[in-house]
Design an enzyme around this catalytic site. Structure first.
Site, PDB file in Angstrom:
ATOM      1  N   SER A  24     -18.214  -6.932   2.373  1.00  0.00           N
ATOM      2  CA  SER A  24     -17.168  -5.932   2.662  1.00  0.00           C
ATOM      3  C   SER A  24     -16.668  -6.051   4.102  1.00  0.00           C
ATOM      4  O   SER A  24     -15.824  -5.278   4.531  1.00  0.00           O
ATOM      5  CB  SER A  24     -17.699  -4.516   2.411  1.00  0.00           C
ATOM      6  OG  SER A  24     -18.924  -4.297   3.104  1.00  0.00           O
ATOM      7  N   ASN A 111     -27.554   2.799   3.276  1.00  0.00           N
ATOM      8  CA  ASN A 111     -26.916   3.806   2.418  1.00  0.00           C
ATOM      9  C   ASN A 111     -26.539   5.062   3.204  1.00  0.00           C
ATOM     10  O   ASN A 111     -25.443   5.600   3.036  1.00  0.00           O
ATOM     11  CB  ASN A 111     -27.829   4.160   1.241  1.00  0.00           C
ATOM     12  CG  ASN A 111     -28.102   2.958   0.363  1.00  0.00           C
ATOM     13  OD1 ASN A 111     -27.431   1.927   0.492  1.00  0.00           O
ATOM     14  ND2 ASN A 111     -29.074   3.061  -0.526  1.00  0.00           N
ATOM     15  N   THR A 156      19.721  23.581  -9.063  1.00  0.00           N
ATOM     16  CA  THR A 156      18.666  23.590 -10.087  1.00  0.00           C
ATOM     17  C   THR A 156      19.168  22.625 -11.160  1.00  0.00           C
ATOM     18  O   THR A 156      20.395  22.517 -11.375  1.00  0.00           O
ATOM     19  CB  THR A 156      18.436  24.993 -10.705  1.00  0.00           C
ATOM     20  OG1 THR A 156      19.612  25.379 -11.399  1.00  0.00           O
ATOM     21  CG2 THR A 156      18.098  26.025  -9.630  1.00  0.00           C
ATOM     22  N   HIS A 157      18.272  21.923 -11.771  1.00  0.00           N
ATOM     23  CA  HIS A 157      18.642  20.881 -12.752  1.00  0.00           C
ATOM     24  C   HIS A 157      19.583  19.838 -12.146  1.00  0.00           C
ATOM     25  O   HIS A 157      20.375  19.233 -12.857  1.00  0.00           O
ATOM     26  CB  HIS A 157      19.294  21.483 -14.003  1.00  0.00           C
ATOM     27  CG  HIS A 157      18.558  22.654 -14.564  1.00  0.00           C
ATOM     28  ND1 HIS A 157      17.544  22.532 -15.488  1.00  0.00           N
ATOM     29  CD2 HIS A 157      18.654  23.974 -14.296  1.00  0.00           C
ATOM     30  CE1 HIS A 157      17.071  23.735 -15.773  1.00  0.00           C
ATOM     31  NE2 HIS A 157      17.716  24.635 -15.062  1.00  0.00           N
ATOM     32  N   SER A 278      22.893  -5.621   2.902  1.00  0.00           N
ATOM     33  CA  SER A 278      22.681  -6.488   1.743  1.00  0.00           C
ATOM     34  C   SER A 278      23.024  -7.912   2.133  1.00  0.00           C
ATOM     35  O   SER A 278      23.939  -8.148   2.916  1.00  0.00           O
ATOM     36  CB  SER A 278      23.580  -6.024   0.599  1.00  0.00           C
ATOM     37  OG  SER A 278      23.791  -7.087  -0.314  1.00  0.00           O
ATOM     38  N   LYS A 284      27.296  -2.817   2.179  1.00  0.00           N
ATOM     39  CA  LYS A 284      26.127  -1.982   1.903  1.00  0.00           C
ATOM     40  C   LYS A 284      25.396  -1.500   3.157  1.00  0.00           C
ATOM     41  O   LYS A 284      25.265  -2.214   4.135  1.00  0.00           O
ATOM     42  CB  LYS A 284      25.125  -2.750   1.020  1.00  0.00           C
ATOM     43  CG  LYS A 284      25.596  -2.977  -0.388  1.00  0.00           C
ATOM     44  CD  LYS A 284      25.775  -1.712  -1.193  1.00  0.00           C
ATOM     45  CE  LYS A 284      24.460  -1.108  -1.619  1.00  0.00           C
ATOM     46  NZ  LYS A 284      23.860  -1.751  -2.766  1.00  0.00           N
ATOM     47  N   ASN A 286      21.836   0.464   3.100  1.00  0.00           N
ATOM     48  CA  ASN A 286      20.867   0.987   2.131  1.00  0.00           C
ATOM     49  C   ASN A 286      19.783   1.858   2.768  1.00  0.00           C
ATOM     50  O   ASN A 286      19.272   1.521   3.837  1.00  0.00           O
ATOM     51  CB  ASN A 286      20.189  -0.184   1.400  1.00  0.00           C
ATOM     52  CG  ASN A 286      21.178  -0.986   0.576  1.00  0.00           C
ATOM     53  OD1 ASN A 286      22.126  -0.433   0.014  1.00  0.00           O
ATOM     54  ND2 ASN A 286      20.971  -2.291   0.522  1.00  0.00           N
ATOM     55  N   GLU A 291      13.388   4.964   0.299  1.00  0.00           N
ATOM     56  CA  GLU A 291      13.041   4.301  -0.961  1.00  0.00           C
ATOM     57  C   GLU A 291      11.611   3.763  -0.916  1.00  0.00           C
ATOM     58  O   GLU A 291      10.835   3.876  -1.859  1.00  0.00           O
ATOM     59  CB  GLU A 291      14.003   3.134  -1.247  1.00  0.00           C
ATOM     60  CG  GLU A 291      15.396   3.565  -1.638  1.00  0.00           C
ATOM     61  CD  GLU A 291      16.341   2.368  -1.728  1.00  0.00           C
ATOM     62  OE1 GLU A 291      16.108   1.502  -2.576  1.00  0.00           O
ATOM     63  OE2 GLU A 291      17.299   2.309  -0.927  1.00  0.00           O
ATOM     64  N   TYR A 318     -27.280   5.793  -4.439  1.00  0.00           N
ATOM     65  CA  TYR A 318     -26.305   4.770  -4.077  1.00  0.00           C
ATOM     66  C   TYR A 318     -26.192   3.703  -5.160  1.00  0.00           C
ATOM     67  O   TYR A 318     -27.181   3.270  -5.746  1.00  0.00           O
ATOM     68  CB  TYR A 318     -26.700   4.084  -2.753  1.00  0.00           C
ATOM     69  CG  TYR A 318     -25.703   3.015  -2.349  1.00  0.00           C
ATOM     70  CD1 TYR A 318     -24.551   3.356  -1.641  1.00  0.00           C
ATOM     71  CD2 TYR A 318     -25.888   1.679  -2.706  1.00  0.00           C
ATOM     72  CE1 TYR A 318     -23.613   2.393  -1.295  1.00  0.00           C
ATOM     73  CE2 TYR A 318     -24.953   0.704  -2.361  1.00  0.00           C
ATOM     74  CZ  TYR A 318     -23.812   1.072  -1.658  1.00  0.00           C
ATOM     75  OH  TYR A 318     -22.882   0.118  -1.320  1.00  0.00           O
ATOM     76  N   GLN A 323     -19.109   0.907  -2.658  1.00  0.00           N
ATOM     77  CA  GLN A 323     -18.430   0.098  -1.645  1.00  0.00           C
ATOM     78  C   GLN A 323     -16.916   0.062  -1.904  1.00  0.00           C
ATOM     79  O   GLN A 323     -16.128  -0.169  -0.992  1.00  0.00           O
ATOM     80  CB  GLN A 323     -19.009  -1.322  -1.631  1.00  0.00           C
ATOM     81  CG  GLN A 323     -18.403  -2.234  -0.586  1.00  0.00           C
ATOM     82  CD  GLN A 323     -19.193  -3.516  -0.427  1.00  0.00           C
ATOM     83  OE1 GLN A 323     -20.277  -3.517   0.129  1.00  0.00           O
ATOM     84  NE2 GLN A 323     -18.642  -4.621  -0.932  1.00  0.00           N
ATOM     85  N   LYS A 326     -13.735   2.088  -0.005  1.00  0.00           N
ATOM     86  CA  LYS A 326     -13.112   1.876   1.297  1.00  0.00           C
ATOM     87  C   LYS A 326     -11.700   1.309   1.289  1.00  0.00           C
ATOM     88  O   LYS A 326     -10.835   1.798   2.013  1.00  0.00           O
ATOM     89  CB  LYS A 326     -14.006   0.978   2.170  1.00  0.00           C
ATOM     90  CG  LYS A 326     -15.225   1.732   2.635  1.00  0.00           C
ATOM     91  CD  LYS A 326     -16.191   0.872   3.385  1.00  0.00           C
ATOM     92  CE  LYS A 326     -17.570   1.462   3.273  1.00  0.00           C
ATOM     93  NZ  LYS A 326     -18.087   1.457   1.877  1.00  0.00           N
TER      94      LYS A 326
HETATM   95  N1  ARG Z   1     -21.314  -2.339   2.501  1.00  0.00           N
HETATM   96  C1  ARG Z   1     -22.005  -1.323   1.782  1.00  0.00           C
HETATM   97  C2  ARG Z   1     -21.029  -0.225   1.337  1.00  0.00           C
HETATM   98  O1  ARG Z   1     -19.939  -0.248   1.774  1.00  0.00           O
HETATM   99  C3  ARG Z   1     -23.068  -0.705   2.624  1.00  0.00           C
HETATM  100  C4  ARG Z   1     -24.205  -0.135   1.881  1.00  0.00           C
HETATM  101  C5  ARG Z   1     -24.973  -1.169   1.189  1.00  0.00           C
HETATM  102  N2  ARG Z   1     -26.205  -0.718   0.681  1.00  0.00           N
HETATM  103  C6  ARG Z   1     -26.888  -1.430  -0.217  1.00  0.00           C
HETATM  104  N3  ARG Z   1     -28.001  -0.992  -0.610  1.00  0.00           N
HETATM  105  N4  ARG Z   1     -26.400  -2.552  -0.694  1.00  0.00           N
HETATM  106  O2  ARG Z   1     -21.310   0.609   0.533  1.00  0.00           O
END
Ligand code: ARG
Length: 459
Positions: A24, A111, A156-157, A278, A284, A286, A291, A318, A323, A326
């Site tokens: 990650s 965790n 309205t509408h 454009s 144009k 825009n 948008e 956990y 993960q 994020k």
């Molecule tokens: N990169 C992990 C997460 O975002 C951290 C926690 C990992 N814990 C584990 N037991 N693998 O959740």
């Protein structure tokens, strides 16, 4: 020793593709500051509780500060093999200070560590988003003050309904944003709970002091159940939900602005600096920005759906699924911040086409309710007044004229209640300013709303 911090029980090293799949670091590296901040508080606590020596704690803290500086100077090498920000920093720390670095993770698991980092990160981002909401609200109020007398049709509408002040329309968005602001206060409150000390799931055998860590990191509360502490992602769900509602508000106004910029409406014109042309059609201009905000709203809603689905049916405590909290969160944060900042520019740069709004009011029947209300004030029951006014509108449509063009005698053909004051009663200004009920569109009520807004800003 294996390169992995958890390599002890393994015979083989991780498959390279699996490494890439589960790492990650490419996205959680943005939490480096929170990770270091959390580790410093943890190291201080470990020393205070005599779980590690004061000397080791000091080494850890100065090592972490050095790493922080390296990262901020762009001199840190993030490694995918080290999976995430937590292990990248811990490994760098041990490389930097030796054995003491290996003591930092005492009484802690990734965790509760990742939970801590994410709480800190969300808490900070919420504060930044709230600042941006305030900026945008201020631009709405400034525009409402500047254009205070401008009258437009309210719809309205998507059919012209009753004349309103353009400022009344703008202030509606101010109040929507005020609720967004308050919703984010709730998000902040639920992010402001300290999870560290939960360990992997069940707490720790070491005599830790969670209150100390909470105070160091300025948390308002502490999780009282370790399973909950490492499994809770409600604050992320709440963030995404508040973000989605906020984006929906921006999207609704974007839709209106897009319509208002069209030749058919021509109620507003966006600043040249905020539009694009454009490649083919030379004429144009825009409204790409509204948008795009309308478009990006779908993304944020999508992140909320993804996260709800991820957490649904997830057993305690956990699981690696978590993960996945994020990327959507980070993208939603970036999208919301960017959209708020851009939208503030759009509002302050928007030119209002007063004459076109006026024409849309004059050349229509949005004063028909006022005609009916007039008759009610002269003693007719509302239903009867509605019927007569409807007939008058029909009469005008047949002749290609508007209510204001009728003479008093013509009015009188439909009801003997009509008197000289009828022409005044159906003027757009009268229509607007007689809607002086609390929260109505009269100038007085809109000024009251602006005052309220300024009170909010002053607090
Ligand atoms: N990169 C992990 C997460 O975002 C951290 C926690 C990992 N814990 C584990 N037991 N693998 O959740």
């Amino acid at each position: 020793m294996s390169e992995k911090l958890w390599g002890g029980r393994f015979e083989k090293s991780t498959d390279e593709m699996i490494n890439d799949f589960q790492a990650s670091i490419n996205f959680d590296k943005r939490m480096y500051r929170e990770d270091i901040e959390g580790s410093i508080a943890h190291a201080k606590m470990l020393a205070k509780q005599k779980i590690i020596s004061a000397e080791d704690s000091e080494k850890i803290i100065s090592g972490l500060k050095k790493i922080l500086a390296q990262i901020e100077e762009g001199k840190f090498n993030f490694s995918v093999a080290l999976e995430d920000i937590h292990m990248n920093i811990e490994k760098a720390l041990t490389d930097e200070i030796g054995e003491a670095g290996g003591r930092l993770h005492t009484a802690r698991s990734r965790n509760d560590q990742v939970a801590l980092d994410t709480h800190l990160y969300v808490r900070k981002q919420v504060e930044e988003i709230q600042k941006l909401i305030r900026e945008l609200q201020k631009n709405f109020v400034a525009a409402a003050k500047k254009n205070l007398r401008i009258i437009m049709p309210g719809y309205t509408h998507l059919q012209r309904a009753q004349p309103i002040l353009f400022s009344h329309h703008l202030m509606a968005y101010f109040f929507m944003l005020q609720r967004d602001f308050e919703r984010f206060c709730g998000v902040r409150k639920r992010a402001d709970i300290m999870p560290l000390g939960a360990g992997a799931l069940a707490g720790t055998t070491f005599p830790i002091d969670r209150k100390f860590v909470a105070e160091e990191l300025n948390f308002g509360d502490i999780y009282l159940n370790s399973l909950d502490a490492v499994s809770d992602r409600d604050y992320i769900l709440e963030f995404l939900s508040a973000a989605s509602i906020l984006m929906i508000h921006l999207s609704r106004l974007s839709e209106e602005i897009i319509l208002w910029c069209s030749r058919e409406f021509s109620f507003v014109e966006l600043d040249d600096a905020h539009c694009t042309g454009s490649s083919m059609m030379p004429q144009k201009k825009n409204p790409d920005v509204p948008e795009l905000i309308r478009g990006k709203t779908g993304r944020v809603i999508g992140h909320l759906m993804a996260m709800l689905t991820t957490v649904k049916a997830l057993p305690l405590a956990y699981n690696k699924d978590l993960q996945e909290d994020k990327e959507g969160l980070f993208d939603a944060i970036d999208t919301v911040k960017f959209s708020l900042a851009v939208f503030a520019e759009i509002i302050s740069g928007m030119k209002v086409r007063e004459k076109n709004m006026r024409r849309a009011v004059e050349e229509d029947f949005s004063n028909a309710t006022d005609l009916a209300d007039y008759l009610v004030k002269k003693g007719l029951p509302f239903r009867q007044a509605h019927e007569i006014s409807g007939k008058l509108v029909h009469h005008c449509i047949e002749r290609g004229i508007y209510l204001k063009d009728l003479s008093l005698d013509e009015f009188k053909d439909f009801s003997d209640k009509f008197a000289e004051d009828i022409h005044h009663a159906i003027k757009p200004e009268t229509c607007v300013n007689s809607r002086n009920s609390l929260g109505g569109t009269s100038q007085k009520q809109v000024e009251m709303q602006i005052e309220k807004a300024e009170e909010i800003f002053a607090n």
